[in-house]
Design an enzyme around this catalytic site. Structure first.
Site, PDB file in Angstrom:
ATOM      1  CE1 TYR A  10      13.139  30.961   5.895  1.00 50.93           C
ATOM      2  CE2 TYR A  10      13.428  28.860   5.385  1.00 50.93           C
ATOM      3  CZ  TYR A  10      13.206  30.098   5.065  1.00 50.93           C
ATOM      4  OH  TYR A  10      13.075  30.481   3.490  1.00 50.93           O
ATOM      5  CE  LYS A  39      -0.336  -0.266   5.055  1.00 49.63           C
ATOM      6  NZ  LYS A  39      -1.164  -0.918   5.972  1.00 49.63           N
TER       7      LYS A  39
HETATM    8  C1  LIG Z   1      -0.490  -2.116   6.695  1.00 47.72           C
HETATM    9  C2  LIG Z   1      -1.072  -3.299   7.146  1.00 47.72           C
HETATM   10  C3  LIG Z   1      -0.234  -4.245   7.295  1.00 47.72           C
HETATM   11  C4  LIG Z   1       1.509  -4.161   7.173  1.00 47.72           C
HETATM   12  O1  LIG Z   1       1.744  -3.690   8.366  1.00 47.72           O
HETATM   13  P1  LIG Z   1       3.306  -3.518   8.776  1.00 47.72           P
HETATM   14  O2  LIG Z   1       3.392  -2.941  10.327  1.00 47.72           O
HETATM   15  O3  LIG Z   1       3.827  -2.613   7.966  1.00 47.72           O
HETATM   16  O4  LIG Z   1       3.831  -4.717   8.795  1.00 47.72           O
HETATM   17  C5  LIG Z   1      -0.679  -5.449   7.726  1.00 47.72           C
HETATM   18  N1  LIG Z   1      -1.951  -5.560   7.750  1.00 47.72           N
HETATM   19  C6  LIG Z   1      -3.009  -4.562   7.539  1.00 47.72           C
HETATM   20  C7  LIG Z   1      -4.367  -4.967   7.589  1.00 47.72           C
HETATM   21  C8  LIG Z   1      -2.407  -3.290   7.230  1.00 47.72           C
HETATM   22  O5  LIG Z   1      -3.223  -2.280   6.924  1.00 47.72           O
END
Ligand SMILES: *Cc1c(COP(=O)(O)O)cnc(C)c1O
Length: 364
Positions: free
Chosen positions: A254, A35
């Site tokens: 800044y 994702k």
């Molecule tokens: C993002 C996600 C993962 C992966 O999680 P990590 O902590 O990056 O390993 C697994 N399951 C679901 C439902 C997620 O949304």
């Protein structure tokens, strides 16, 4: 020469990490979670590197489509399910597997006959209180899904809130899940990266690692990526594009938040928060300049940041600067900036050119 900032994606590290995770979860299949543009690494860069993954997990329907269009035939799980009837029909057409987490998503699946039945991941809330049906409803929901001709198969799914925190553990959520699902003879998926690495009894049929695939530890510095045999999948580098000689009392950047207490040499680096470097990283955040560890100085600007090269006499204009990657763990930078590796890698900005280390050039 273009602006010198560059993100390099290490295909070999992605492959290594995937196989480390698989070796640790022997007997389970793995959804490589891709994702958010593969946590900022480029969806198709990552898919190409681990094209033998058992499956992919994503959140955006468009990214699932891109994977199919690119020829990936393995299971693709939509971790939040579909968001409307169009996506549901698309999921059936492309054989996407989908989380079903509430009455609305279940009702959508019952509203009309799909062109092909879909694999359903019944998402149960075991204590995270984010998405999912109350776990105790699992038997009734399974019975309802089993009577639905749109359903090709059912997998039970839950997600841990504290698998990354040994002091809190996962026991209460496991107890809840086991009590609710005891009699159900169905495949199960529970484990994110932290649970995959820390709790073998959660592996079950499918694990769902994300962050560990990218070489960042879900435990931060408490259990380093190196100690877990994970390799950085991204190196973010730039160069020094200017040098300033400071006298005691001179300020940097800044807000003039950093004031030199002695004479110093400061390198100005072509990387700022518009590239995805965290603006809230404080003075002292580690950086690597020409292969030597140094530190950030003063406030991060939109396009630049300052590093201390007082003790690096060989460093100057054109010296390479690694913001994070193979020489400097992203988890160290994240800890200094009060955040987690996830946020830094996901935030690398579209204006940063990206290359894959094994020669392919892609920005996806
Ligand atoms: C993002 C996600 C993962 C992966 O999680 P990590 O902590 O990056 O390993 C697994 N399951 C679901 C439902 C997620 O949304």
């Amino acid at each position: 020469m273009p602006r010198p900032i560059l993100a390099t994606i290490h295909a070999d590290a992605l492959r290594h990490n995937y196989h480390v995770l698989k070796a640790g979860a022997a007997g389970s299949r793995a959804f490589a979670v891709v994702k958010a543009n593969a946590y900022g690494h480029g969806l198709l860069n990552v898919a190409a590197a681990i094209s033998d993954a058992d499956g992919f997990g994503t959140v955006e329907f468009a990214s699932a489509l891109r994977l199919r269009d690119a020829g990936y035939h393995q299971p693709i799980l939509l971790l939040e399910g579909v968001f409307d009837a169009d996506e549901l029909h698309g999921a059936a057409a492309h054989d996407f597997w989908l989380a079903v987490h509430d009455e609305a998503s279940l009702a959508r699946l019952e509203a009309q006959r799909l062109a092909a039945p879909v694999q359903v991941f019944l998402k149960l809330n075991t204590g995270m209180n984010r998405l999912g049906f109350p776990a105790e409803q699992a038997p009734a929901l399974v019975a309802r899904l089993q009577g639905n001709p749109n359903v090709a198969g059912i997998t039970l799914m839950a997600h841990f809130a504290t698998a990354d925190e040994p002091a809190k553990g996962i026991q209460a959520q496991m107890t809840c899940f086991n009590a609710a699902c005891a009699g159900l003879q169905l495949p199960v998926t529970l484990a994110n990266s932290a649970a995959t690495l820390a709790y073998p009894h959660t592996h079950q049929d499918w694990v769902r690692p994300g962050i560990a695939l990218y070489g960042s530890s879900p435990f931060g510095l408490a259990r380093t990526a190196q100690s877990l045999d994970l390799q950085a999948a991204m190196t973010l580098e730039s160069k020094i594009i200017g040098v300033q000689e400071l006298q005691a009392g001179d300020a940097v950047g800044y807000g003039a938040t950093f004031v030199a207490e002695r004479s110093m040499r400061i390198g100005t680096v072509a990387c700022g928060y518009a590239d995805g470097y965290p603006r809230h990283a404080p003075t002292g955040t580690p950086v690597v300049v020409a292969g030597q560890r140094s530190r950030l100085i003063g406030r991060v600007s939109m396009d630049m940041l300052a590093v201390d090269i007082t003790d690096l006499p060989q460093a100057g204009v054109d010296s390479p600067v690694e913001l994070w990657g193979r020489q400097l763990s992203i988890d160290e930078v994240a800890a200094a900036a009060g955040t987690i590796g996830y946020e830094l890698m996901c935030a690398v900005a579209p204006r940063v050119p990206m290359q894959v280390a094994d020669g392919m050039l892609a920005r996806s």
